[in-house]
Design an enzyme around this catalytic site. Structure first.
Site, PDB file in Angstrom:
ATOM      1  N   TYR A   1      46.341  30.690  47.820  1.00 56.70           N
ATOM      2  CA  TYR A   1      45.221  30.975  47.224  1.00 56.70           C
ATOM      3  C   TYR A   1      44.040  31.122  48.051  1.00 56.70           C
ATOM      4  CZ  TYR A   1      41.512  31.502  43.566  1.00 56.70           C
ATOM      5  OH  TYR A   1      40.585  31.662  42.892  1.00 56.70           O
TER       6      TYR A   1
ATOM      7  N   LEU B   1      41.427  40.885  30.932  1.00 56.88           N
ATOM      8  CA  LEU B   1      41.922  39.929  29.652  1.00 56.88           C
ATOM      9  C   LEU B   1      41.651  38.549  30.179  1.00 56.88           C
ATOM     10  CD1 LEU B   1      44.645  42.048  27.915  1.00 56.88           C
ATOM     11  CD2 LEU B   1      42.282  42.061  27.623  1.00 56.88           C
TER      12      LEU B   1
HETATM   13  P1  NAD Z   1      42.789  34.716  34.986  1.00 54.23           P
HETATM   14  O1  NAD Z   1      43.953  34.151  35.382  1.00 54.23           O
HETATM   15  O2  NAD Z   1      42.205  34.155  33.594  1.00 54.23           O
HETATM   16  O3  NAD Z   1      42.726  36.410  34.856  1.00 54.23           O
HETATM   17  C1  NAD Z   1      43.384  37.190  35.654  1.00 54.23           C
HETATM   18  C2  NAD Z   1      43.782  38.581  34.814  1.00 54.23           C
HETATM   19  O4  NAD Z   1      44.376  39.194  35.790  1.00 54.23           O
HETATM   20  C3  NAD Z   1      44.747  38.055  33.787  1.00 54.23           C
HETATM   21  O5  NAD Z   1      44.205  38.705  32.597  1.00 54.23           O
HETATM   22  C4  NAD Z   1      46.304  38.755  34.117  1.00 54.23           C
HETATM   23  O6  NAD Z   1      46.888  39.019  33.078  1.00 54.23           O
HETATM   24  C5  NAD Z   1      45.467  39.882  35.089  1.00 54.23           C
HETATM   25  N1  NAD Z   1      46.539  40.083  36.252  1.00 54.23           N
HETATM   26  C6  NAD Z   1      47.431  39.209  36.833  1.00 54.23           C
HETATM   27  N2  NAD Z   1      48.356  40.262  37.571  1.00 54.23           N
HETATM   28  C7  NAD Z   1      47.745  41.347  37.465  1.00 54.23           C
HETATM   29  C8  NAD Z   1      48.195  42.657  37.878  1.00 54.23           C
HETATM   30  N3  NAD Z   1      49.231  42.876  38.748  1.00 54.23           N
HETATM   31  N4  NAD Z   1      47.408  43.982  37.426  1.00 54.23           N
HETATM   32  C9  NAD Z   1      46.614  43.736  36.626  1.00 54.23           C
HETATM   33  N5  NAD Z   1      46.276  42.414  36.016  1.00 54.23           N
HETATM   34  C10 NAD Z   1      46.732  41.379  36.564  1.00 54.23           C
HETATM   35  O7  NAD Z   1      41.401  34.781  36.170  1.00 54.23           O
HETATM   36  P2  NAD Z   1      40.286  34.409  35.981  1.00 54.23           P
HETATM   37  O8  NAD Z   1      40.065  33.022  36.024  1.00 54.23           O
HETATM   38  O9  NAD Z   1      39.367  35.474  35.131  1.00 54.23           O
HETATM   39  O10 NAD Z   1      39.822  34.992  37.494  1.00 54.23           O
HETATM   40  C11 NAD Z   1      39.389  36.189  37.870  1.00 54.23           C
HETATM   41  C12 NAD Z   1      39.041  36.206  39.379  1.00 54.23           C
HETATM   42  O11 NAD Z   1      37.929  35.169  39.739  1.00 54.23           O
HETATM   43  C13 NAD Z   1      40.308  35.926  40.466  1.00 54.23           C
HETATM   44  O12 NAD Z   1      40.134  36.724  41.430  1.00 54.23           O
HETATM   45  C14 NAD Z   1      40.153  34.371  40.809  1.00 54.23           C
HETATM   46  O13 NAD Z   1      40.567  34.246  41.778  1.00 54.23           O
HETATM   47  C15 NAD Z   1      38.539  34.394  40.720  1.00 54.23           C
HETATM   48  N6  NAD Z   1      38.203  33.110  40.691  1.00 54.23           N
HETATM   49  C16 NAD Z   1      38.139  32.393  39.243  1.00 54.23           C
HETATM   50  C17 NAD Z   1      37.677  31.102  39.116  1.00 54.23           C
HETATM   51  C18 NAD Z   1      37.790  30.443  37.890  1.00 54.23           C
HETATM   52  O14 NAD Z   1      37.395  28.977  38.087  1.00 54.23           O
HETATM   53  N7  NAD Z   1      38.149  31.086  36.889  1.00 54.23           N
HETATM   54  C19 NAD Z   1      37.141  30.560  40.324  1.00 54.23           C
HETATM   55  C20 NAD Z   1      37.001  30.996  41.532  1.00 54.23           C
HETATM   56  C21 NAD Z   1      37.571  32.423  41.709  1.00 54.23           C
HETATM   57  C1  AKB Z   2      41.374  27.609  40.818  1.00 51.94           C
HETATM   58  O1  AKB Z   2      41.423  26.355  40.200  1.00 51.94           O
HETATM   59  O2  AKB Z   2      42.242  28.083  41.206  1.00 51.94           O
HETATM   60  C2  AKB Z   2      40.178  28.590  40.300  1.00 51.94           C
HETATM   61  C3  AKB Z   2      39.303  28.337  41.934  1.00 51.94           C
HETATM   62  C4  AKB Z   2      38.297  27.241  41.923  1.00 51.94           C
HETATM   63  O3  AKB Z   2      39.460  29.618  42.487  1.00 51.94           O
HETATM   64  N1  AKB Z   2      39.441  27.888  39.393  1.00 51.94           N
END
Ligand code: NAD
Ligand code: AKB
Length: 323
Positions: A149, A19
């Site tokens: 992180y 989600l």
């Molecule tokens: P987000 O915070 O939008 O989504 C994370 C989801 O994980 C949320 O819906 C939350 O409800 C769920 N969650 C939290 N704890 C949980 C648990 N214990 N069990 C099950 N679900 C749980 O994050 P995102 O931006 O979609 O990121 C997804 C992945 O990509 C992460 O591993 C993040 O580190 C990585 N990432 C994201 C970005 C970015 O810019 N969005 C950049 C680098 C890496």
């Molecule tokens: C954050 O800002 O934590 C993320 C990432 C770059 O991993 N968007």
């Protein structure tokens, strides 16, 4: 062609954190390829309007429930996205570490035991630190992260490589830059300003940025990130030379530059700057990334530059917000 289709339709996919910002879009993209009923979406939250029959509530800290779901649904591929992002993890370091590490190890163990055959796990540009060269940061640049992180993502990369080397686990990973999208708002990240700014430009005509005007960070439009993820997962295993996590690049811009791009569409848009604790996090990250290894290994190429992304963001958000 038919054989390929049959192979694809035989896969059963589990997405965790579905989600969230990435999961909500990745789930849809995977369902287009593999069929709606073959992609199980899970998250710790309740589904908003119960509209998805292929949704299950799952806390990824519950290893027993994960094993149960994998067995019950005969899951073959996992996209494990659930995590705590940079800004939130600085507030809850131990919780962030536990979530980001324990859940990854649960899935790596399942893959080692051959309960699943392929695992995707995202890393981040946050694995780099203040001692890393800032520009065109290379695949194997010095990476001494100073955020919880970043530490969890760097350690996760090493675990992925370890399970690949020792047990032949087919785990694949990308170091995403900051991702920018309009369907689901991001939560708890340092790069989130680059999404908030588009909402505020349309809703308020102004934005107070929590980073300073010249803070350059690597970024990417979500469509590119989703395509990259699927392309990496479908690439021939013998072409892949990186089993920690691949550097990936698309854009690099500062708050001032994105604001100027928005002003081309909304001339009266105003930006002001009030850096908070996230400035220190951003200052420890690279400004741009060298992704030549991803280009060479699996032909990675981004499609969206800053102006194409601004056009897409403003166009889609106008419709979504009824502006
Ligand atoms: P987000 O915070 O939008 O989504 C994370 C989801 O994980 C949320 O819906 C939350 O409800 C769920 N969650 C939290 N704890 C949980 C648990 N214990 N069990 C099950 N679900 C749980 O994050 P995102 O931006 O979609 O990121 C997804 C992945 O990509 C992460 O591993 C993040 O580190 C990585 N990432 C994201 C970005 C970015 O810019 N969005 C950049 C680098 C890496
Ligand atoms: C954050 O800002 O934590 C993320 C990432 C770059 O991993 N968007």
């Amino acid at each position: 062609m038919l054989a390929n289709r049959q192979i694809i339709m035989a896969e059963k996919i589990l997405v965790t954190g579905a989600l969230g910002q990435i999961g909500s879009e990745l789930t849809l993209a995977l369902r287009e390829i593999y069929g709606v009923e073959n992609v199980l979406s899970t998250d710790i939250q309740d589904q908003e309007n119960q509209s998805d029959p292929y949704y299950e509530k799952l806390d990824v800290m519950d290893a027993g429930k994960i094993a149960e779901i994998v067995e019950q649904h005969k899951i073959t591929i996992v996209y494990h996205l659930a995590a705590m992002l940079s800004a939130t993890a600085e507030k809850y370091p131990k919780k962030g570490w536990d979530l980001n590490m324990d859940s990854l190890l649960t899935f790596l163990e399942l893959a080692k035991e051959k309960k699943i055959k392929q695992l995707y796990w995202p890393s981040s540009i946050a694995i780099f630190g203040p001692d890393t060269p800032k520009n065109n940061t290379e695949q194997n640049a010095l990476a001494i992260p100073t955020t919880v992180y970043g530490i969890s993502k760097r350690a996760g990369e090493f675990w992925c490589n370890y399970y690949y080397e020792k047990f032949g686990v087919d785990v694949r990973s990308i170091r995403y830059p900051g991702l920018i999208s309009w369907k689901t708002r991001p939560g708890g990240g340092t790069t989130d300003y680059a999404v908030d700014i588009y909402y505020q430009a349309l809703e308020e005509g102004k934005y107070e940025c929590f980073l300073s005007e010249n803070t350059a960070l690597p970024m990417m439009y979500m469509d590119d990130a989703i395509r990259a993820t699927i392309e990496l997962m479908q690439a021939d295993a013998d072409k892949l030379t990186v089993r920690t996590s691949y550097n990936l690049h698309a854009l690099s811009f500062t708050p001032k530059e994105i604001a100027e791009d928005i002003q081309k569409h909304i001339p009266d848009f105003e930006i002001s700057y009030k850096p908070d604790f996230r400035q220190e996090i951003a200052d420890s990250w690279p400004g741009s990334i060298d992704d030549s290894v991803a280009q060479k290994d699996w032909n990675w190429k981004p499609k969206f530059d800053l102006s194409a992304m601004t056009e897409a963001m403003l166009g889609n958000l106008k419709e979504k917000l009824g502006k």
